[in-house]
Design a protein around this motif. Structure first.
Motif, mmCIF file in Angstrom:
data_model
loop_
_atom_site.group_PDB
_atom_site.id
_atom_site.type_symbol
_atom_site.label_atom_id
_atom_site.label_comp_id
_atom_site.label_asym_id
_atom_site.label_seq_id
_atom_site.Cartn_x
_atom_site.Cartn_y
_atom_site.Cartn_z
ATOM 1 N N LEU A 246 -95.694 -67.969 -42.871
ATOM 2 C CA LEU A 246 -94.945 -68.032 -44.130
ATOM 3 C C LEU A 246 -94.940 -69.475 -44.633
ATOM 4 C CD1 LEU A 246 -91.901 -66.017 -42.774
ATOM 5 C CD2 LEU A 246 -93.569 -65.109 -44.383
ATOM 6 N N GLY A 247 -95.131 -69.649 -45.936
ATOM 7 C CA GLY A 247 -95.126 -70.990 -46.507
ATOM 8 C C GLY A 247 -93.730 -71.478 -46.829
ATOM 9 N N SER A 248 -92.830 -70.538 -47.204
ATOM 10 C CA SER A 248 -91.460 -70.916 -47.586
ATOM 11 C C SER A 248 -90.561 -69.687 -47.511
ATOM 12 C CB SER A 248 -91.440 -71.454 -49.019
ATOM 13 O OG SER A 248 -91.621 -70.373 -49.929
ATOM 14 N N LEU A 249 -89.267 -69.904 -47.741
ATOM 15 C CA LEU A 249 -88.302 -68.783 -47.770
ATOM 16 C C LEU A 249 -88.678 -67.749 -48.823
ATOM 17 C CD1 LEU A 249 -84.735 -70.343 -47.434
ATOM 18 C CD2 LEU A 249 -85.819 -68.736 -45.882
ATOM 19 N N GLY A 250 -89.318 -68.218 -49.899
ATOM 20 C CA GLY A 250 -89.699 -67.307 -50.986
ATOM 21 C C GLY A 250 -90.654 -66.214 -50.540
ATOM 22 N N GLU A 251 -91.349 -66.431 -49.420
ATOM 23 C CA GLU A 251 -92.322 -65.438 -48.934
ATOM 24 C C GLU A 251 -91.715 -64.473 -47.909
ATOM 25 O OE1 GLU A 251 -95.892 -67.423 -47.566
ATOM 26 O OE2 GLU A 251 -95.737 -68.877 -49.203
ATOM 27 N N VAL A 252 -90.464 -64.698 -47.558
ATOM 28 C CA VAL A 252 -89.837 -63.838 -46.539
ATOM 29 C C VAL A 252 -89.612 -62.437 -47.106
ATOM 30 C CG1 VAL A 252 -87.729 -63.449 -45.198
ATOM 31 C CG2 VAL A 252 -88.728 -65.732 -45.293
ATOM 32 N N ASP A 253 -90.113 -61.437 -46.371
ATOM 33 C CA ASP A 253 -89.829 -60.040 -46.729
ATOM 34 C C ASP A 253 -89.371 -59.318 -45.467
ATOM 35 O OD1 ASP A 253 -92.098 -59.792 -45.238
ATOM 36 O OD2 ASP A 253 -93.360 -58.992 -46.845
ATOM 37 N N ALA A 254 -89.125 -58.022 -45.576
ATOM 38 C CA ALA A 254 -88.598 -57.259 -44.435
ATOM 39 C C ALA A 254 -89.519 -57.377 -43.221
ATOM 40 C CB ALA A 254 -88.418 -55.801 -44.835
ATOM 41 N N ALA A 255 -90.836 -57.339 -43.465
ATOM 42 C CA ALA A 255 -91.797 -57.370 -42.356
ATOM 43 C C ALA A 255 -91.742 -58.689 -41.586
ATOM 44 C CB ALA A 255 -93.210 -57.138 -42.897
ATOM 45 N N ALA A 256 -91.249 -59.746 -42.239
ATOM 46 C CA ALA A 256 -91.214 -61.069 -41.592
ATOM 47 C C ALA A 256 -89.997 -61.255 -40.695
ATOM 48 C CB ALA A 256 -91.216 -62.155 -42.661
#
Length: 684
Positions: free
Chosen positions: A197-207
């Protein structure tokens, strides 16, 4: 009952439980006890049990079992029926003489299927069936020692602790807190390089970790039940990265699909990450008596949202420290006392000065009605004056019992007015105002240098000086209100000075508070070397930098700081205020930072068609009910501000503020430096 709301939702749930507990030994976990405490009061449960002996017990591994004359048990639990929870159930039942067991869980069956790794397609086929509950019923009979005994396992959504018609908390999720940039590094450590992940903005359920995802699903189960009770089809929106995951999970929660098809009403549910604005959580600008009571008085054991009120004043005992533990404490929640409830809601909705006058008015009127020898006094309300009115009830047992709820709120007020923390509240406020001015005129380094003289070791501190924990509160305030400062040599040097001073102060504490133990990793000041302390303060400042950069991903809500000019002083503009204003702003029909979460294919098709046709996207202002859920805690002042703001911007729109907990300033360092944010303990 009045129109469906958070109180009727909670009471309806408890009515289902009360119908099952007659002549039972009742085991409650802490979160369910807190829901009962605010929603109905423990007296209702004791009444429903209907036996003279006290049959309420805390659900824990060492809880006593039921004796030979106690054939029935009810277990009321906030979490999943799995792992340690089931082991505790088994151990209690095996050492008892139960022939009838009822187990209530606040988590829906669909989430139990998820927790047991049942694929979504197979779960869909099981709709209307409850195999996990049925298997546990068999186990309960086995543990009771006879398969012909009776066992029942059922789901009742005991999600909320309703503090007021417009405000409710979720005690089972009090530790749920949004992610910080440092959490991205931890999540990445479990991912292959290509999928980092590059940042919090890329966090989704799968992460997310499986535990955190399951915790979110448990919350979503309760929120879906609330929407069912309210009779609404909800549109989900989010501000912030963890809020986006929760909103998407609620939007796509499979058991809600059929409910939404038949719902007559509509609602917007907006989730907001607390980390985007910690200034409001640690600041002292809220001119509210309840906020001060929660900050000054000790927490009620086992609770996250209520406090202990010393009741010694109403006894013949001397008002000495050792007597405080002899007399059962009072509290703020007065679910079964209409006049106390009226006063409580007035306190939530008033400014400090009006609130203390309201407390005096209620005490004077009640004492007059009871024909107690009251001497009226006008002017400023003092702690001594309130205490003298309260003591009039001491010698009249009937009056004392009739108005016990009111007296508890009166004592809470008196004890807060004379508490050293109340005087300090004003010191904090003055310093925060000074900081706001300084930030407008100087660099961040200058502000940190202003803080340096206040960092004093315990042997040099007076009552007016700041403790290490209070200094952390001020640092969170500084970094949250400023936003990400430009990195320069001056700031680096100022930070190093503050780190060194703090590290020294931590080392010289005679006793480490639970928070300092958590931050330093040492359970005793004897083991805390300067080197360990310095490492801890380095990590602390990395977290502060994370807080400062929390709004970087925002396009519109980038700042909570309003610089001053020659006519206005610099000020703080709460993020929640900005969000509500944006929702009801007729000039900006498409809020940039308030993301809509689609609930499947139909919405995706609509979004696709909107490129070619005029298809309007759902907006949070579309519906007559707005539910604002603050993930990570909310203050009393913020809840009032949201309620008042909605009433002024769009009269007729109903608003409910939900949150994981009621906040006081010192909660934030505790939540920020919690080690289990990504791996919550679900008891499984």
């Amino acid at each position: 009952m009045s129109a469906p709301g958070v109180l009727s939702f909670t009471q309806q749930g408890w009515e289902q439980v009360l119908a099952k507990v007659k002549r039972s030994v009742v085991y409650l976990d802490a979160a369910c006890a807190e829901s009962l405490h605010w929603g109905c009061g423990s007296a209702r449960l004791l009444e429903a049990v209907g036996v003279p002996a006290c049959h309420l017990r805390e659900f824990e591994p060492d809880a006593p079992g039921g004796g030979a004359g106690q054939p029935k048990a009810a277990f009321v639990l906030s979490g999943l029926l799995k792992g340690r929870t089931v082991e505790t159930l088994r151990d209690i039942i095996r050492r008892s003489h139960f022939q009838y067991c009822v187990v209530v869980t606040a988590v829906g069956h669909a989430v139990h299927l998820t927790a047991n790794h049942v694929p979504a397609a197979a779960a869909a086929e099981l709709e209307g069936q409850h195999p996990v509950f049925e298997q546990l019923e068999e186990k309960l009979c086995e543990w009771m020692g006879n398969m012909n005994y009776t066992a029942e396992v059922l789901h009742v959504p005991l999600l909320l602790a309703p503090a007021a018609p417009h405000l409710a908390l979720t005690p089972a999720f009090a530790s749920l807190f949004p992610l910080l940039p440092q959490d991205v590094h931890l999540l990445n450590s479990a991912r292959p390089d290509k999928r980092r992940l590059g940042s919090l903005g890329e966090v989704d359920a799968a992460a997310l970790t499986p535990e955190l995802l399951l915790q979110i699903r448990c919350l979503v189960s309760g929120l879906s039940s609330l929407c069912e009770h309210l009779g609404v089809r909800e549109e989900c929106f989010a501000v912030g990265s963890l809020s986006r995951v929760i909103a998407a999970d609620l939007a796509n929660y499979a058991p809600a699909k059929n409910r939404r098809k038949t719902a007559a009403g509509r609602a917007s549910v907006v989730f907001v990450d607390r980390t985007l604005d910690l200034t409001g959580a640690v600041g002292h600008h809220g001119d509210n008596l309840v906020e001060k009571i929660i900050s000054a008085l000790p927490q009620l054991p086992g609770h996250t949202n209520d406090v202990m009120v010393s009741m010694v004043e109403l006894t013949a005992l001397q008002n000495m420290e050792e007597n405080h533990s002899v007399v059962a404490p009072g509290c703020l929640a007065q679910a079964n006392d209409p006049s106390a409830k009226t006063l409580w809601e007035a306190l939530l909705n008033s400014k400090h000065k009006e609130a203390v006058m309201e407390v005096r008015r209620h005490l004077v009127e009640t004492a007059s009605r009871e024909q107690l020898p009251i001497k009226m006094s006008m002017g400023r309300v003092t702690a001594g004056q309130l205490t003298s009115y309260i003591q009039l009830f001491r010698n009249n047992l009937e009056a004392l019992m009739n108005h016990c709820g009111l007296l508890q709120l009166g004592l809470a007020t008196a004890q807060t007015l004379k508490h050293p923390q109340s005087a300090k509240w004003d010191n904090f406020l003055a310093f925060e105002r000074l900081l706001l001015q300084s930030l407008g005129e100087s660099a961040m380094a200058v502000v940190l240098n202003q803080l340096l003289p206040m960092i004093k070791p315990s042997n040099q501190r007076t009552q007016d000086d700041y403790s290490p924990e209070e200094l952390l509160v001020l640092l969170v305030y500084i970094y949250s209100v400023t936003g990400e400062p430009p990195v320069d040599k001056e700031l680096g040097e100022a930070e190093e000075k503050v780190k060194k001073a703090l590290a020294q102060v931590f080392c010289e504490e005679s006793e480490l508070s639970p928070l300092l133990q958590k931050i330093t990793g040492c359970d005793s000041s004897i083991n805390l070397t300067f080197q360990k302390s310095k490492i801890a303060t380095d990590e602390l400042f990395a977290s502060l930098r994370d807080i400062a950069g929390a709004r970087n991903l925002m396009k519109q809500f980038k700042s909570v700081y309003v610089p001053g000019n020659h006519t206005h002083q610099a000020s703080y503009k709460p993020l929640l205020k900005q969000i509500v204003e944006e929702i009801f702003n007729p000039e900006k029909p498409d809020p940039v930072d308030i993301e809509h979460m689609s609930s499947g294919l139909t919405d995706l098709l609509k979004t696709g068609f909107s490129m070619f046709m005029k298809v309007s996207r759902p907006l949070p202002s579309d519906h007559p009910l707005l539910i604002l859920f603050v993930v990570g805690g909310v203050t009393v002042s913020e809840a009032k501000m949201v309620k008042d703001l909605v009433a002024s911007l769009k009269p007729g729109t109903q608003v409910i503020v939900l949150s994981t907990r009621l906040l006081k300033p010192l909660n934030i360092p505790e939540l920020l430096f919690a080690t289990d944010r990504l791996h919550p303990d679900l008891g499984i």
